[in-house]
Design a protein around this motif. Structure first.
Motif, PDB file in Angstrom:
ATOM      1  N   ILE A   4      -3.435  -4.583   4.031  1.00 35.84           N
ATOM      2  CA  ILE A   4      -2.173  -4.648   4.783  1.00 35.84           C
ATOM      3  C   ILE A   4      -1.528  -3.262   4.853  1.00 35.84           C
ATOM      4  O   ILE A   4      -1.048  -2.842   5.917  1.00 35.84           O
ATOM      5  N   LEU A   7      -3.307  -1.256   7.424  1.00 39.20           N
ATOM      6  CA  LEU A   7      -2.908  -1.641   8.770  1.00 39.20           C
ATOM      7  C   LEU A   7      -1.546  -1.059   9.131  1.00 39.20           C
ATOM      8  O   LEU A   7      -1.326  -0.610  10.262  1.00 39.20           O
ATOM      9  N   THR A  18       1.009  -6.743  12.621  1.00 37.97           N
ATOM     10  CA  THR A  18       0.751  -6.973  11.201  1.00 37.97           C
ATOM     11  C   THR A  18       1.995  -7.541  10.529  1.00 37.97           C
ATOM     12  O   THR A  18       1.919  -8.496   9.737  1.00 37.97           O
ATOM     13  N   ARG A 294      -8.763  -1.107  12.814  1.00 39.57           N
ATOM     14  CA  ARG A 294      -7.515  -1.819  12.531  1.00 39.57           C
ATOM     15  C   ARG A 294      -7.351  -3.003  13.479  1.00 39.57           C
ATOM     16  O   ARG A 294      -6.836  -4.052  13.075  1.00 39.57           O
ATOM     17  N   LEU A 298      -7.006  -6.635  11.892  1.00 45.34           N
ATOM     18  CA  LEU A 298      -5.803  -7.427  12.156  1.00 45.34           C
ATOM     19  C   LEU A 298      -6.164  -8.783  12.740  1.00 45.34           C
ATOM     20  O   LEU A 298      -5.695  -9.830  12.269  1.00 45.34           O
TER      21      LEU A 298
END
Length: 311
Positions: A4, A7, A18, A294, A298
Protein backbone atom coordinates in the motif's frame (compact mmCIF):
# COMPACT_ATOMS: atom_id res chain seq x y z
CA UNK A 1 7.78 -0.88 2.47
CA UNK A 2 4.25 -2.28 2.40
CA UNK A 3 2.50 -2.71 -0.93
CA UNK A 4 0.00 0.00 0.00
CA UNK A 5 2.82 2.43 0.83
CA UNK A 6 4.42 1.61 -2.52
CA UNK A 7 1.16 2.36 -4.31
CA UNK A 8 0.79 5.64 -2.45
CA UNK A 9 4.17 6.74 -3.79
CA UNK A 10 2.75 6.57 -7.34
CA UNK A 11 0.92 8.98 -9.62
CA UNK A 12 -2.12 10.85 -8.24
CA UNK A 13 -4.31 8.53 -10.35
CA UNK A 14 -2.93 5.56 -8.43
CA UNK A 15 -3.00 7.29 -5.06
CA UNK A 16 -6.62 8.37 -5.05
CA UNK A 17 -7.88 4.94 -6.13
CA UNK A 18 -5.65 3.24 -3.56
CA UNK A 19 -7.07 5.51 -0.86
CA UNK A 20 -10.63 4.74 -1.97
CA UNK A 21 -10.38 1.03 -2.75
CA UNK A 22 -7.71 -0.30 -0.39
CA UNK A 23 -7.03 2.17 2.43
CA UNK A 24 -10.63 3.09 3.37
CA UNK A 25 -9.71 6.78 3.43
CA UNK A 26 -12.29 9.47 4.08
CA UNK A 27 -14.25 10.88 1.11
CA UNK A 28 -12.55 14.22 1.60
CA UNK A 29 -9.07 12.72 1.44
CA UNK A 30 -9.98 10.74 -1.66
CA UNK A 31 -11.48 13.78 -3.40
CA UNK A 32 -8.48 15.93 -2.58
CA UNK A 33 -6.09 13.44 -4.10
CA UNK A 34 -8.30 12.87 -7.11
CA UNK A 35 -8.35 16.59 -7.88
CA UNK A 36 -4.59 16.42 -8.46
CA UNK A 37 -5.08 14.23 -11.57
CA UNK A 38 -6.02 17.34 -13.55
CA UNK A 39 -2.85 19.22 -12.65
CA UNK A 40 -0.14 16.64 -11.96
CA UNK A 41 1.34 13.48 -13.38
CA UNK A 42 -0.13 11.39 -16.16
CA UNK A 43 -3.45 13.24 -16.30
CA UNK A 44 -1.84 16.64 -16.68
CA UNK A 45 0.57 15.30 -19.32
CA UNK A 46 -2.28 13.91 -21.43
CA UNK A 47 -4.34 17.09 -21.10
CA UNK A 48 -1.34 19.15 -22.20
CA UNK A 49 -1.24 17.19 -25.48
CA UNK A 50 -4.81 18.16 -26.45
CA UNK A 51 -5.07 20.05 -29.73
CA UNK A 52 -6.71 23.47 -29.92
CA UNK A 53 -9.87 21.90 -31.37
CA UNK A 54 -10.17 19.56 -28.38
CA UNK A 55 -9.00 16.44 -30.18
CA UNK A 56 -5.86 14.44 -29.65
CA UNK A 57 -3.54 13.64 -32.58
CA UNK A 58 -6.11 15.17 -34.92
CA UNK A 59 -8.46 12.19 -35.05
CA UNK A 60 -11.25 10.24 -33.37
CA UNK A 61 -9.99 6.64 -33.54
CA UNK A 62 -6.83 7.19 -35.58
CA UNK A 63 -4.29 10.02 -35.58
CA UNK A 64 -4.34 12.37 -38.53
CA UNK A 65 -0.68 11.63 -39.29
CA UNK A 66 0.23 8.15 -38.01
CA UNK A 67 3.89 7.26 -37.75
CA UNK A 68 4.84 5.38 -40.95
CA UNK A 69 6.86 2.78 -39.05
CA UNK A 70 4.28 2.20 -36.33
CA UNK A 71 3.63 -1.45 -35.46
CA UNK A 72 0.12 -2.18 -34.33
CA UNK A 73 -2.69 0.34 -33.91
CA UNK A 74 -1.64 3.83 -32.83
CA UNK A 75 -3.22 4.79 -29.49
CA UNK A 76 -2.72 8.57 -29.56
CA UNK A 77 -6.08 9.66 -30.98
CA UNK A 78 -9.04 11.06 -29.05
CA UNK A 79 -10.92 7.86 -28.26
CA UNK A 80 -7.99 6.16 -26.55
CA UNK A 81 -6.87 9.30 -24.74
CA UNK A 82 -10.34 9.98 -23.33
CA UNK A 83 -10.58 6.39 -22.12
CA UNK A 84 -7.19 6.71 -20.41
CA UNK A 85 -8.20 9.98 -18.73
CA UNK A 86 -11.35 8.27 -17.49
CA UNK A 87 -9.34 5.35 -16.09
CA UNK A 88 -7.02 7.83 -14.40
CA UNK A 89 -10.12 9.29 -12.77
CA UNK A 90 -10.09 12.82 -14.17
CA UNK A 91 -12.99 14.55 -12.42
CA UNK A 92 -15.80 15.04 -14.98
CA UNK A 93 -16.66 18.32 -13.28
CA UNK A 94 -13.14 19.71 -13.67
CA UNK A 95 -12.58 22.63 -15.99
CA UNK A 96 -10.24 20.61 -18.19
CA UNK A 97 -12.73 17.78 -18.62
CA UNK A 98 -15.65 20.08 -19.38
CA UNK A 99 -13.62 22.03 -21.94
CA UNK A 100 -12.31 18.89 -23.66
CA UNK A 101 -15.67 17.13 -23.87
CA UNK A 102 -17.44 20.20 -25.25
CA UNK A 103 -14.82 20.54 -27.97
CA UNK A 104 -14.84 16.83 -28.82
CA UNK A 105 -18.64 16.95 -29.14
CA UNK A 106 -18.35 19.95 -31.44
CA UNK A 107 -15.38 18.94 -33.57
CA UNK A 108 -14.95 15.17 -33.29
CA UNK A 109 -15.89 13.11 -36.36
CA UNK A 110 -15.38 9.38 -36.87
CA UNK A 111 -13.12 8.34 -39.68
CA UNK A 112 -15.61 5.67 -40.82
CA UNK A 113 -18.27 7.98 -42.24
CA UNK A 114 -17.86 11.38 -40.61
CA UNK A 115 -20.37 10.71 -37.82
CA UNK A 116 -20.35 13.10 -34.88
CA UNK A 117 -18.21 11.70 -32.09
CA UNK A 118 -20.84 11.01 -29.43
CA UNK A 119 -23.31 9.71 -32.02
CA UNK A 120 -20.97 6.74 -32.29
CA UNK A 121 -19.52 4.70 -35.11
CA UNK A 122 -20.67 1.34 -36.50
CA UNK A 123 -18.72 -1.20 -34.44
CA UNK A 124 -20.08 -2.10 -30.99
CA UNK A 125 -16.57 -2.34 -29.54
CA UNK A 126 -16.02 1.31 -30.48
CA UNK A 127 -19.52 2.32 -29.45
CA UNK A 128 -19.21 0.60 -26.08
CA UNK A 129 -16.13 2.67 -25.29
CA UNK A 130 -17.84 5.81 -26.59
CA UNK A 131 -20.80 5.14 -24.31
CA UNK A 132 -18.46 4.61 -21.37
CA UNK A 133 -16.54 7.85 -21.76
CA UNK A 134 -19.63 9.80 -22.76
CA UNK A 135 -21.60 8.64 -19.72
CA UNK A 136 -18.64 9.21 -17.42
CA UNK A 137 -18.12 12.76 -18.66
CA UNK A 138 -21.82 13.66 -18.63
CA UNK A 139 -22.79 13.38 -22.31
CA UNK A 140 -26.23 12.13 -23.36
CA UNK A 141 -25.44 8.86 -25.14
CA UNK A 142 -28.90 7.28 -24.78
CA UNK A 143 -29.40 6.91 -28.58
CA UNK A 144 -26.12 5.03 -28.83
CA UNK A 145 -27.14 2.80 -25.94
CA UNK A 146 -30.35 1.93 -27.80
CA UNK A 147 -28.29 0.96 -30.79
CA UNK A 148 -26.01 -1.47 -28.93
CA UNK A 149 -28.95 -2.97 -27.05
CA UNK A 150 -30.39 -3.90 -30.43
CA UNK A 151 -27.11 -5.52 -31.50
CA UNK A 152 -26.94 -8.22 -28.83
CA UNK A 153 -26.43 -11.69 -30.17
CA UNK A 154 -28.33 -14.80 -29.13
CA UNK A 155 -25.58 -15.89 -26.73
CA UNK A 156 -25.92 -12.65 -24.75
CA UNK A 157 -22.85 -10.73 -25.91
CA UNK A 158 -21.65 -8.66 -28.84
CA UNK A 159 -19.17 -8.98 -31.70
CA UNK A 160 -17.70 -6.37 -34.05
CA UNK A 161 -17.36 -9.06 -36.71
CA UNK A 162 -21.11 -9.50 -37.25
CA UNK A 163 -20.83 -7.51 -40.46
CA UNK A 164 -18.36 -10.15 -41.65
CA UNK A 165 -20.71 -13.02 -40.87
CA UNK A 166 -19.95 -13.83 -37.22
CA UNK A 167 -22.96 -15.13 -35.28
CA UNK A 168 -21.31 -15.62 -31.88
CA UNK A 169 -20.03 -13.02 -29.45
CA UNK A 170 -16.44 -12.17 -28.63
CA UNK A 171 -14.76 -11.55 -25.29
CA UNK A 172 -13.21 -8.29 -26.50
CA UNK A 173 -16.34 -6.66 -27.89
CA UNK A 174 -18.50 -7.86 -25.03
CA UNK A 175 -16.31 -6.35 -22.29
CA UNK A 176 -16.24 -3.01 -24.09
CA UNK A 177 -20.02 -2.88 -24.34
CA UNK A 178 -20.43 -4.07 -20.74
CA UNK A 179 -18.15 -1.33 -19.43
CA UNK A 180 -20.13 1.20 -21.44
CA UNK A 181 -23.54 0.02 -20.26
CA UNK A 182 -22.34 -0.09 -16.65
CA UNK A 183 -21.14 3.52 -16.87
CA UNK A 184 -24.45 4.55 -18.47
CA UNK A 185 -26.49 2.71 -15.84
CA UNK A 186 -24.49 4.38 -13.08
CA UNK A 187 -24.75 7.86 -14.59
CA UNK A 188 -28.44 7.80 -15.49
CA UNK A 189 -30.12 5.17 -13.36
CA UNK A 190 -30.40 3.02 -16.48
CA UNK A 191 -33.42 0.88 -17.17
CA UNK A 192 -34.55 -2.71 -16.80
CA UNK A 193 -33.50 -3.29 -20.42
CA UNK A 194 -29.98 -1.97 -19.80
CA UNK A 195 -29.57 -4.01 -16.63
CA UNK A 196 -30.85 -7.15 -18.35
CA UNK A 197 -28.32 -6.62 -21.15
CA UNK A 198 -25.53 -6.21 -18.59
CA UNK A 199 -26.54 -9.45 -16.89
CA UNK A 200 -26.71 -11.24 -20.22
CA UNK A 201 -23.26 -10.05 -21.27
CA UNK A 202 -21.81 -10.97 -17.90
CA UNK A 203 -23.37 -14.42 -18.18
CA UNK A 204 -21.69 -14.86 -21.56
CA UNK A 205 -18.31 -14.35 -19.85
CA UNK A 206 -19.17 -16.48 -16.83
CA UNK A 207 -20.28 -19.42 -18.96
CA UNK A 208 -16.74 -19.43 -20.33
CA UNK A 209 -14.97 -19.09 -17.00
CA UNK A 210 -13.86 -15.62 -18.19
CA UNK A 211 -11.23 -17.02 -20.57
CA UNK A 212 -12.15 -20.43 -22.02
CA UNK A 213 -14.00 -21.51 -25.13
CA UNK A 214 -17.41 -22.86 -24.24
CA UNK A 215 -17.22 -25.49 -26.98
CA UNK A 216 -13.90 -27.10 -26.02
CA UNK A 217 -12.85 -25.64 -22.67
CA UNK A 218 -9.56 -24.50 -24.19
CA UNK A 219 -8.04 -21.13 -23.39
CA UNK A 220 -9.63 -18.82 -25.95
CA UNK A 221 -6.57 -16.56 -26.30
CA UNK A 222 -3.30 -16.74 -24.37
CA UNK A 223 -3.23 -12.94 -24.04
CA UNK A 224 -6.40 -13.11 -21.92
CA UNK A 225 -4.19 -14.43 -19.11
CA UNK A 226 -1.78 -11.48 -19.34
CA UNK A 227 -2.50 -8.24 -17.51
CA UNK A 228 -2.20 -5.20 -19.78
CA UNK A 229 -2.62 -1.52 -19.00
CA UNK A 230 -3.89 0.57 -20.64
CA UNK A 231 -5.96 -2.15 -22.27
CA UNK A 232 -7.92 0.01 -24.76
CA UNK A 233 -10.32 -2.40 -26.55
CA UNK A 234 -8.52 -5.57 -25.54
CA UNK A 235 -9.75 -8.16 -23.07
CA UNK A 236 -7.99 -9.95 -20.23
CA UNK A 237 -9.16 -11.68 -17.07
CA UNK A 238 -7.99 -8.93 -14.71
CA UNK A 239 -10.01 -6.39 -16.68
CA UNK A 240 -13.03 -8.70 -16.58
CA UNK A 241 -12.75 -9.33 -12.85
CA UNK A 242 -12.40 -5.61 -12.17
CA UNK A 243 -15.57 -5.07 -14.19
CA UNK A 244 -17.52 -7.53 -12.01
CA UNK A 245 -16.10 -5.92 -8.86
CA UNK A 246 -16.99 -2.43 -10.07
CA UNK A 247 -20.47 -3.60 -11.02
CA UNK A 248 -21.07 -4.78 -7.45
CA UNK A 249 -21.63 -8.33 -8.67
CA UNK A 250 -21.56 -11.18 -6.21
CA UNK A 251 -18.51 -13.44 -6.58
CA UNK A 252 -19.46 -16.43 -8.71
CA UNK A 253 -17.78 -19.84 -8.55
CA UNK A 254 -17.28 -19.70 -12.32
CA UNK A 255 -14.78 -16.86 -11.76
CA UNK A 256 -12.65 -18.88 -9.35
CA UNK A 257 -10.10 -20.17 -11.86
CA UNK A 258 -9.55 -16.65 -13.21
CA UNK A 259 -9.23 -15.26 -9.66
CA UNK A 260 -6.66 -17.88 -8.69
CA UNK A 261 -4.72 -17.18 -11.87
CA UNK A 262 -4.53 -13.50 -10.91
CA UNK A 263 -3.53 -14.43 -7.37
CA UNK A 264 -0.76 -16.69 -8.65
CA UNK A 265 0.88 -13.81 -10.51
CA UNK A 266 1.70 -11.88 -7.32
CA UNK A 267 5.45 -11.70 -6.71
CA UNK A 268 7.34 -12.04 -3.45
CA UNK A 269 7.05 -8.31 -2.77
CA UNK A 270 3.27 -8.42 -3.05
CA UNK A 271 3.21 -6.79 -6.49
CA UNK A 272 2.11 -7.67 -10.03
CA UNK A 273 4.11 -7.08 -13.19
CA UNK A 274 2.93 -5.28 -16.30
CA UNK A 275 2.76 -8.24 -18.68
CA UNK A 276 2.24 -6.30 -21.88
CA UNK A 277 0.82 -3.22 -23.52
CA UNK A 278 -1.08 -3.29 -26.81
CA UNK A 279 1.32 -2.69 -29.68
CA UNK A 280 1.30 0.75 -31.24
CA UNK A 281 2.39 4.35 -30.76
CA UNK A 282 1.44 6.06 -27.48
CA UNK A 283 1.82 9.57 -26.13
CA UNK A 284 4.13 8.24 -23.42
CA UNK A 285 4.58 5.03 -21.46
CA UNK A 286 2.79 4.88 -18.13
CA UNK A 287 4.89 1.96 -16.87
CA UNK A 288 7.58 -0.33 -18.33
CA UNK A 289 6.59 -3.81 -19.48
CA UNK A 290 8.07 -6.57 -17.31
CA UNK A 291 8.47 -4.36 -14.24
CA UNK A 292 6.28 -4.16 -11.12
CA UNK A 293 3.14 -2.29 -12.11
CA UNK A 294 1.24 -0.05 -9.75
CA UNK A 295 -1.77 -0.24 -12.09
CA UNK A 296 -1.90 -4.01 -12.12
CA UNK A 297 -1.14 -4.23 -8.43
CA UNK A 298 -3.92 -1.79 -7.53
CA UNK A 299 -6.43 -3.59 -9.72
CA UNK A 300 -5.43 -7.07 -8.59
CA UNK A 301 -5.53 -6.14 -4.90
CA UNK A 302 -8.98 -4.59 -5.12
CA UNK A 303 -10.28 -7.60 -7.06
CA UNK A 304 -8.89 -9.99 -4.45
CA UNK A 305 -10.25 -7.85 -1.64
CA UNK A 306 -13.71 -8.01 -3.22
CA UNK A 307 -13.44 -11.75 -3.83
CA UNK A 308 -12.00 -12.67 -0.43
CA UNK A 309 -14.48 -10.53 1.48
CA UNK A 310 -17.26 -12.86 0.34
CA UNK A 311 -15.42 -16.03 1.34
Amino acid sequence: MSTIDWLLEGDPAIRWQTLRDLADASPGEVAGERARVEHEGWGARLLALEDADGLWAGGACFPRDPAPDDEGQPWTATMHTLQTLQLLGLDPASASAQRAIALVAENGRWEHDGQRYFDGEVEPCINGRTIETGAYFGVDVAPLVERVLGERLADGGWNCEVENGSVVSSFDTTINVLDGLLAFDRATGGSDEVREAIRGGQEYLLERGLFRRRSTGEVADATYLEAAFPYYWQYDVLRALDHFRDAGAAPDARMSEAVEHVRSRQDGDGRWLLDRVPRGAVHFDLEPVGAPSRWNTLRALRVLRWWDSAA
